[in-house]
Design a protein around this motif. Structure first.
Motif, PDB file in Angstrom:
ATOM      1  N   UNK A  30       0.799  -1.239   0.000  1.00 12.20           N
ATOM      2  CA  UNK A  30       0.000   0.000   0.000  1.00 12.20           C
ATOM      3  C   UNK A  30       0.828   1.283   0.000  1.00 12.20           C
ATOM      4  N   UNK A  31       2.046   1.203   0.549  1.00 10.94           N
ATOM      5  CA  UNK A  31       2.917   2.383   0.569  1.00 10.94           C
ATOM      6  C   UNK A  31       3.475   2.712  -0.807  1.00 10.94           C
ATOM      7  N   UNK A  32       3.395   1.733  -1.730  1.00 14.49           N
ATOM      8  CA  UNK A  32       3.988   1.920  -3.047  1.00 14.49           C
ATOM      9  C   UNK A  32       5.427   1.457  -3.117  1.00 14.49           C
ATOM     10  N   UNK A  33       5.992   1.015  -1.972  1.00 10.10           N
ATOM     11  CA  UNK A  33       7.369   0.533  -1.927  1.00 10.10           C
ATOM     12  C   UNK A  33       7.367  -0.951  -1.558  1.00 10.10           C
ATOM     13  N   UNK A  34       7.849  -1.784  -2.458  1.00  9.77           N
ATOM     14  CA  UNK A  34       7.925  -3.213  -2.180  1.00  9.77           C
ATOM     15  C   UNK A  34       6.605  -3.927  -2.416  1.00  9.77           C
ATOM     16  N   UNK A  35       6.605  -5.222  -2.072  1.00  6.35           N
ATOM     17  CA  UNK A  35       5.438  -6.067  -2.316  1.00  6.35           C
ATOM     18  C   UNK A  35       5.109  -6.869  -1.069  1.00  6.35           C
ATOM     19  N   UNK A  36       3.873  -7.291  -0.965  1.00  6.93           N
ATOM     20  CA  UNK A  36       3.437  -8.084   0.187  1.00  6.93           C
ATOM     21  C   UNK A  36       3.696  -9.572  -0.018  1.00  6.93           C
ATOM     22  N   UNK A  37       3.993  -9.990  -1.233  1.00 12.73           N
ATOM     23  CA  UNK A  37       4.308 -11.387  -1.540  1.00 12.73           C
ATOM     24  C   UNK A  37       5.202 -11.435  -2.772  1.00 12.73           C
ATOM     25  N   UNK A  38       5.919 -12.525  -2.940  1.00 11.87           N
ATOM     26  CA  UNK A  38       6.861 -12.678  -4.040  1.00 11.87           C
ATOM     27  C   UNK A  38       6.342 -13.717  -5.029  1.00 11.87           C
ATOM     28  N   UNK A  39       6.417 -13.399  -6.305  1.00 12.41           N
ATOM     29  CA  UNK A  39       6.086 -14.383  -7.336  1.00 12.41           C
ATOM     30  C   UNK A  39       7.292 -15.286  -7.559  1.00 12.41           C
ATOM     31  N   UNK A  40       7.089 -16.582  -7.413  1.00 15.25           N
ATOM     32  CA  UNK A  40       8.162 -17.545  -7.648  1.00 15.25           C
ATOM     33  C   UNK A  40       8.174 -17.914  -9.135  1.00 15.25           C
ATOM     34  N   UNK A  41       9.291 -17.654  -9.795  1.00 17.78           N
ATOM     35  CA  UNK A  41       9.407 -17.931 -11.227  1.00 17.78           C
ATOM     36  C   UNK A  41       9.311 -19.432 -11.475  1.00 17.78           C
ATOM     37  N   UNK A  42       8.468 -19.811 -12.417  1.00 13.46           N
ATOM     38  CA  UNK A  42       8.293 -21.226 -12.767  1.00 13.46           C
ATOM     39  C   UNK A  42       9.253 -21.600 -13.881  1.00 13.46           C
ATOM     40  N   UNK A  43      10.042 -22.634 -13.653  1.00 12.26           N
ATOM     41  CA  UNK A  43      10.948 -23.121 -14.688  1.00 12.26           C
ATOM     42  C   UNK A  43      10.138 -23.862 -15.757  1.00 12.26           C
ATOM     43  N   UNK A  44      10.365 -23.568 -17.037  1.00 12.18           N
ATOM     44  CA  UNK A  44       9.632 -24.280 -18.088  1.00 12.18           C
ATOM     45  C   UNK A  44      10.026 -25.749 -18.145  1.00 12.18           C
ATOM     46  N   UNK A  45       9.170 -26.543 -18.734  1.00 17.83           N
ATOM     47  CA  UNK A  45       9.409 -27.994 -18.792  1.00 17.83           C
ATOM     48  C   UNK A  45      10.507 -28.362 -19.789  1.00 17.83           C
ATOM     49  N   UNK A  46      10.825 -27.453 -20.707  1.00 13.11           N
ATOM     50  CA  UNK A  46      11.871 -27.704 -21.710  1.00 13.11           C
ATOM     51  C   UNK A  46      13.113 -26.901 -21.350  1.00 13.11           C
ATOM     52  N   UNK A  47      14.272 -27.563 -21.292  1.00 11.64           N
ATOM     53  CA  UNK A  47      15.523 -26.828 -21.084  1.00 11.64           C
ATOM     54  C   UNK A  47      16.537 -27.247 -22.142  1.00 11.64           C
ATOM     55  N   UNK A  48      17.755 -26.752 -22.025  1.00 10.81           N
ATOM     56  CA  UNK A  48      18.751 -26.962 -23.085  1.00 10.81           C
ATOM     57  C   UNK A  48      19.254 -28.398 -23.171  1.00 10.81           C
ATOM     58  N   UNK A  49      19.039 -29.189 -22.140  1.00 11.60           N
ATOM     59  CA  UNK A  49      19.453 -30.594 -22.217  1.00 11.60           C
ATOM     60  C   UNK A  49      18.674 -31.337 -23.303  1.00 11.60           C
ATOM     61  N   UNK A  50      17.374 -31.037 -23.384  1.00 11.41           N
ATOM     62  CA  UNK A  50      16.547 -31.700 -24.396  1.00 11.41           C
ATOM     63  C   UNK A  50      16.992 -31.364 -25.814  1.00 11.41           C
ATOM     64  N   UNK A  51      17.666 -30.229 -25.966  1.00 13.35           N
ATOM     65  CA  UNK A  51      18.142 -29.805 -27.287  1.00 13.35           C
ATOM     66  C   UNK A  51      19.611 -30.168 -27.496  1.00 13.35           C
ATOM     67  N   UNK A  52      20.166 -30.948 -26.557  1.00 16.24           N
ATOM     68  CA  UNK A  52      21.541 -31.461 -26.655  1.00 16.24           C
ATOM     69  C   UNK A  52      22.595 -30.364 -26.788  1.00 16.24           C
ATOM     70  N   UNK A  53      22.428 -29.290 -26.023  1.00 16.37           N
ATOM     71  CA  UNK A  53      23.432 -28.224 -26.039  1.00 16.37           C
ATOM     72  C   UNK A  53      24.614 -28.646 -25.166  1.00 16.37           C
ATOM     73  N   UNK A  54      25.755 -28.898 -25.804  1.00 18.17           N
ATOM     74  CA  UNK A  54      26.949 -29.328 -25.089  1.00 18.17           C
ATOM     75  C   UNK A  54      27.627 -28.155 -24.391  1.00 18.17           C
TER      76      UNK A  54
END
Length: 201
Positions: A30-54
């Motif tokens: 309400x003060x305009x500074x900061x947040x009352x809760x944090x959004x936790x970033x969701x990791x996607x189901x696809x990462x670079x391993x599936x694309x064989x990035x060495x």
């Protein structure tokens, strides 16, 4: 907060960024500074391993752009300079990080011989650092078609789109200038005035 993902993860990344923006507005203090809760970033189901990035391939190409930085420590502000380790921090002595300083780096997260994830930070005002980061993006995109998501700037888009990257870095420059101006204005307003200025103002 600033990551690269395979382009195949785009629908999930786009959805999570939208949720983050909505949460930021809904949970603003309400003060305009900061947040009352944090959004936790969701990791996607696809990462670079599936694309064989060495790891060896990515490291070889990135090291031609920026030097490797093996000792890596990332902490929140409250833990900088303290002996206590940040439970959410990253402390490594053999990191696969390439960059010039804390304002310009790209970091590979390995799993065995492969790259699992890639994240970066860029807050530099140096045009050469910007050019190097764009080159690094081109290298990653050449190995695996990728996109970036920047939760600081609420930005998401493909690395293979020059127009998107032009807009992204232009917005970064505008934000950096705006922040520097706001900090300077705050500093000047909070500094005690010299006695002659207090007398005649």
């Amino acid at each position: 907060m600033r990551s690269l993902y395979p382009i195949a993860a785009e629908p999930e990344v786009e959805r999570d960024l939208a949720e983050s923006i909505a949460a930021s507005e809904k949970k603003l203090h309400p003060s305009g500074f900061g947040w009352t809760a944090i959004h936790m970033i969701a990791e996607p189901s696809v990462d670079y391993r599936e694309l064989n990035l060495l790891l060896a391939d990515a490291a070889e190409k990135l090291s031609a752009i920026m030097p490797r930085v093996k000792r890596f420590a990332a902490t929140i502000g409250a833990h900088i300079g303290t002996l206590e380790k940040d439970p959410y921090g990253s402390y490594e002595n053999d990191a696969w990080c390439f960059g010039f300083d804390a304002k310009c780096f790209i970091k590979l997260e390995p799993e065995g011989d492969f790259v699992k994830g890639i994240w970066y930070d860029f807050t530099s005002s140096d045009p050469q650092a910007e050019q190097a980061m764009r080159h690094a993006f081109d290298v990653v995109n050449g190995l695996v078609p990728s996109l970036l998501v920047d939760y600081h700037q609420d930005a998401q888009g493909p690395l293979g789109d020059p127009e998107f990257l032009d807009h992204y870095f232009a917005e970064h420059r505008e934000r950096r200038i705006a922040v520097a101006k706001a900090v300077e204005e705050y500093r000047q307003s909070s500094e005690p005035k010299p006695w002659w200025k207090r007398l005649f103002s």
